[in-house]
Design a protein around this motif. Sequence first.
Motif, PDB file in Angstrom:
ATOM      1  N   LEU A   1       0.594  -1.370   0.011  1.00 36.58           N
ATOM      2  CA  LEU A   1       0.245   0.023   0.006  1.00 36.58           C
ATOM      3  C   LEU A   1       0.916   1.462  -0.468  1.00 36.58           C
ATOM      4  O   LEU A   1       2.376   1.291   0.591  1.00 36.58           O
ATOM      5  N   THR A   2       0.530   2.118  -1.031  1.00 29.28           N
ATOM      6  CA  THR A   2       1.193   3.092  -0.931  1.00 29.28           C
ATOM      7  C   THR A   2       0.281   4.866  -0.953  1.00 29.28           C
ATOM      8  O   THR A   2      -1.278   4.536  -1.577  1.00 29.28           O
ATOM      9  N   VAL A   3       1.456   5.757  -1.011  1.00 28.74           N
ATOM     10  CA  VAL A   3       0.948   7.076  -1.193  1.00 28.74           C
ATOM     11  C   VAL A   3       1.852   7.731  -1.377  1.00 28.74           C
ATOM     12  O   VAL A   3       2.864   7.879  -0.589  1.00 28.74           O
ATOM     13  N   PRO A   4       1.689   8.146  -2.511  1.00 33.44           N
ATOM     14  CA  PRO A   4       3.197   9.616  -3.213  1.00 33.44           C
ATOM     15  C   PRO A   4       3.509  10.689  -2.217  1.00 33.44           C
ATOM     16  O   PRO A   4       2.497  11.442  -1.860  1.00 33.44           O
ATOM     17  N   TRP A   5       4.568  11.333  -1.850  1.00 35.52           N
ATOM     18  CA  TRP A   5       5.046  12.435  -1.197  1.00 35.52           C
ATOM     19  C   TRP A   5       4.710  12.974  -1.704  1.00 35.52           C
ATOM     20  O   TRP A   5       3.276  14.510  -0.766  1.00 35.52           O
TER      21      TRP A   5
END
Length: 620
Positions: free
Chosen positions: A93-97
Amino acid sequence: MSQPAEIPCDLILNQREASQFDWGNVQRLSMQVAIAQVSDEDYVSIVQQEQDQEQEQSPKEIIRVYSGTSAAVRKPSIIVEFRTDARPNPLTLTVPWDSIGGGAHSLFVSYNGYSVRFYVDGVLVDEDWPMGSLPLTNAVIKVGDSGDKLSVWKNAITPERPSTQLEDQYLGVEPTSIQYWKPRGHNTGVGDCMPFFDGERFRLFYLYDRRGHASKWSLGAHQWAQISTRDFKSWEHHPMAVAITADWEGSICTGSIIVKDHTYYAYFAVRATDGSPAKLSYATSTDGSEFRKSEQYIGLSTKYSLASVRDPHVFRDEDGLYHMLITTSLLSTSRNQGCLAHLTSADLVDWTEQEPFIVPGYHDEPECSDYFQWDGWYYLIFSNDGVARYRYSREPMGPWLRPAMDVFDCVQWRVPKTAAYHDGRRMAAGFLSTPDRYAGELVIRELVQHADGTLGFKPMPELAADPIALHEIGPVALSDFNGLIYRDIEFEGAADLIVSCQATPENRNLYYGLSIAGPNGFEDGHTIRFDPSRRKVGIHRAHCSSLLENEAASIYEVPGLHETTSIEAVIKQDWIDLCVNGNRTLISRFQRQAQAPLKLRLYAQFGSVAFDDIRIGELA
């Protein structure tokens, strides 16, 4: 950093602290950690100390929260790796900075046994749908140098919802129009669409996608989401209509909706995670928004491929009998035959198997079927390789006629299905595909019915974009029977445009159209080419081999191209959406220099053409 609803923690750690614990196999877990800045170090890690055959300690990472990049995540992001005992590789799971900005944040991970959700400052930024459980026997949890206070609960907890302003900041602001829309977030998309009109509200059910079908270890993990409208101007976002609620559910497949006695029935198939036969089922709702799974299953005989059963479409005939068309294959010792299986019912609950409705003879299975009656004609729609085709008949059960051009739009508008609307109108909804990736942006068309029963498509007026500025260009006449002649259109415009004109060719055996410059000018740009002699319209690179004309961005059997032709093209950053003569459409992805003003060129080759009523509108 406050704890959600001030629920007592089972474990609290501070920066650089570690703790050993033994919770066994866990299917409920939540954790919250504060971070102060962007860092390449781990924020939190949970490792299980396993023993190999020689009784040596061999650590196995269960959860890791860190900042970085990977092969799948190429831009700097916060990454959560989540490993269960179901598969050796973790879910990511990710979120771009660049979506959330640098600085201090509260990270929250919540796992309930069949879903794991990742929140930043209370905003849901990513999710996935695991199987199995977390093996937390003989585990060690550690807070890294860049983490602050860590709180852990042996329960599934949802953090307090943030402000609308913060959600808009992290996920993006909802657009004013639903055309070309997709759910907010960095890895979302609209999958198969299931439009339905209940007489008052146009309800668009769709498969909610993350990661282009790569969620749940590439099983898809699709769920039915819904948006709805009364006027195609304002839209309401509803709760998830048919959601994954158990870890054995690999994906909720496409289906259909029908209303009986003020109850909405949503029919769907569930793909199992172990490859066993898919399960046909339905959910019900009294308001069209909140659905409840029936947990009842509908069977097919073993003459069909049961693992591929999917996409049930239900309709009611003129005698009140209900019919269900189901994507599958007839089994054969030589070659399985893709078909639409056929069931009937008097009450939408008990179903009787009939002979297959159609066996079209393509190499794959006809999927995402649709059936409707419209002004004396009956229509059957199904998709092969994602390309929607239609058949028509004067009789409700066929025989089915194939029109000269049986494909909707071009192959990039995937698996559209239709629904009625006010005043005898009918709409189709599908998604704009991305090469080698499932799901994309929503694309809605209005159907056009010709006198002979054949169908066309046009933009829906209610979804038309209003230009913020309009440029009118004088007539342009071009003639060269021996080669190429063009006229550049000089203006300073916005990045997105809507271009319209009338084109009148003087001979059939020519090419004419509109070119769009690329980063280095028209040499590496794209062209919209009209070919009257072949009744063809296509979008392809301006300079390419004639053998490389893009068949994935072409439509055929377009009549009247040798006469005055009406052209309207919406040119966005990533695609061109074209309408010809108000009854044929073509949408195709293309790439151009980011945020650069468009440069346009009208051209003719091997003949003469006159362009009139040229208008260029700048879009916000």
